[in-house]
Design a protein around this motif. Structure first.
Motif, PDB file in Angstrom:
ATOM      1  N   ASN A   7       0.852  -1.188   0.000  1.00  0.00           N
ATOM      2  CA  ASN A   7       0.000   0.000   0.000  1.00  0.00           C
ATOM      3  C   ASN A   7       0.884   1.233   0.000  1.00  0.00           C
ATOM      4  N   VAL A   8       0.587   2.152  -0.917  1.00  0.00           N
ATOM      5  CA  VAL A   8       1.360   3.382  -1.038  1.00  0.00           C
ATOM      6  C   VAL A   8       0.405   4.568  -0.936  1.00  0.00           C
ATOM      7  N   ALA A   9       0.686   5.480  -0.032  1.00  0.00           N
ATOM      8  CA  ALA A   9      -0.057   6.739   0.072  1.00  0.00           C
ATOM      9  C   ALA A   9       0.861   7.836  -0.450  1.00  0.00           C
ATOM     10  N   ALA A  10       0.340   8.634  -1.396  1.00  0.00           N
ATOM     11  CA  ALA A  10       1.184   9.638  -2.032  1.00  0.00           C
ATOM     12  C   ALA A  10       0.377  10.866  -2.424  1.00  0.00           C
ATOM     13  N   ARG A  11       1.098  11.938  -2.743  1.00  0.00           N
ATOM     14  CA  ARG A  11       0.451  13.129  -3.287  1.00  0.00           C
ATOM     15  C   ARG A  11       0.024  12.848  -4.721  1.00  0.00           C
ATOM     16  N   TYR A  12      -1.088  13.423  -5.120  1.00  0.00           N
ATOM     17  CA  TYR A  12      -1.582  13.203  -6.474  1.00  0.00           C
ATOM     18  C   TYR A  12      -0.882  14.130  -7.453  1.00  0.00           C
ATOM     19  N   ASN A  13      -0.068  13.545  -8.280  1.00  0.00           N
ATOM     20  CA  ASN A  13       0.581  14.207  -9.407  1.00  0.00           C
ATOM     21  C   ASN A  13       0.462  13.262 -10.592  1.00  0.00           C
ATOM     22  N   PRO A  14       0.404  13.789 -11.809  1.00  0.00           N
ATOM     23  CA  PRO A  14       0.246  12.906 -12.973  1.00  0.00           C
ATOM     24  C   PRO A  14       1.345  11.850 -13.097  1.00  0.00           C
ATOM     25  N   GLU A  15       2.540  12.148 -12.638  1.00  0.00           N
ATOM     26  CA  GLU A  15       3.662  11.226 -12.810  1.00  0.00           C
ATOM     27  C   GLU A  15       3.877  10.269 -11.636  1.00  0.00           C
ATOM     28  N   GLU A  37      -6.970   4.864  -5.904  1.00  0.00           N
ATOM     29  CA  GLU A  37      -8.109   5.707  -5.563  1.00  0.00           C
ATOM     30  C   GLU A  37      -7.607   7.064  -5.102  1.00  0.00           C
ATOM     31  N   THR A  38      -8.351   8.087  -5.450  1.00  0.00           N
ATOM     32  CA  THR A  38      -8.030   9.405  -4.914  1.00  0.00           C
ATOM     33  C   THR A  38      -8.751   9.568  -3.582  1.00  0.00           C
ATOM     34  N   THR A  39      -8.183  10.385  -2.722  1.00  0.00           N
ATOM     35  CA  THR A  39      -8.824  10.650  -1.435  1.00  0.00           C
ATOM     36  C   THR A  39      -9.933  11.677  -1.627  1.00  0.00           C
ATOM     37  N   SER A  40     -10.699  11.926  -0.595  1.00  0.00           N
ATOM     38  CA  SER A  40     -11.850  12.832  -0.695  1.00  0.00           C
ATOM     39  C   SER A  40     -11.449  14.257  -1.063  1.00  0.00           C
ATOM     40  N   ASP A  41     -10.254  14.678  -0.687  1.00  0.00           N
ATOM     41  CA  ASP A  41      -9.817  16.037  -1.024  1.00  0.00           C
ATOM     42  C   ASP A  41      -9.167  16.121  -2.409  1.00  0.00           C
ATOM     43  N   ILE A  45      -3.440  10.202  -3.234  1.00  0.00           N
ATOM     44  CA  ILE A  45      -3.901   8.942  -3.803  1.00  0.00           C
ATOM     45  C   ILE A  45      -3.451   7.789  -2.922  1.00  0.00           C
ATOM     46  N   ASN A  46      -4.201   6.712  -2.983  1.00  0.00           N
ATOM     47  CA  ASN A  46      -3.835   5.460  -2.329  1.00  0.00           C
ATOM     48  C   ASN A  46      -3.686   4.414  -3.428  1.00  0.00           C
ATOM     49  N   ILE A  47      -2.540   3.791  -3.486  1.00  0.00           N
ATOM     50  CA  ILE A  47      -2.260   2.776  -4.491  1.00  0.00           C
ATOM     51  C   ILE A  47      -2.087   1.447  -3.779  1.00  0.00           C
ATOM     52  N   GLU A  48      -2.853   0.455  -4.191  1.00  0.00           N
ATOM     53  CA  GLU A  48      -2.713  -0.904  -3.665  1.00  0.00           C
ATOM     54  C   GLU A  48      -2.151  -1.777  -4.775  1.00  0.00           C
ATOM     55  N   LEU A  49      -0.990  -2.341  -4.537  1.00  0.00           N
ATOM     56  CA  LEU A  49      -0.328  -3.205  -5.512  1.00  0.00           C
ATOM     57  C   LEU A  49      -0.192  -4.606  -4.946  1.00  0.00           C
TER      58      LEU A  49
END
Length: 87
Positions: A7-15, A37-41, A45-49
């Protein structure tokens, strides 16, 4: 091969997703499934791999946490998908 759920939590950027997948590939892991998935704000983003490799997952963990936009990395479970039989 051993499967790991990451599980990776990160800032939403296109790259951001591209960088995460590039690290996975360069460290010798195969992506079995991915969910993002993007967060409510809509700023994170949350990435599950689910990844598979005979290599230790710590190699992947240490590289993912170094990425600029990544805030948190967690390994959730290990499962074996195939067993080696020795004669």
């Amino acid at each position: 091969m051993i499967q790991h759920q990451v599980n990776v939590a990160a800032r939403y950027n296109p790259e951001t997703l591209e960088r995460v997948l590039r690290v996975v590939r360069h460290r010798g892991f195969q992506v079995c499934s991915i969910n993002m998935e993007t967060t409510s704000d809509a700023q994170n983003i949350n990435i599950e791999l689910t990844v598979a490799s005979p290599r230790p997952v710590e190699l992947l963990f240490s590289q993912l946490k170094k990425l600029v936009d990544v805030a948190h990395v967690a390994i959730r479970q290990n499962t074996t998908t195939s067993q080696q039989i020795r004669a």
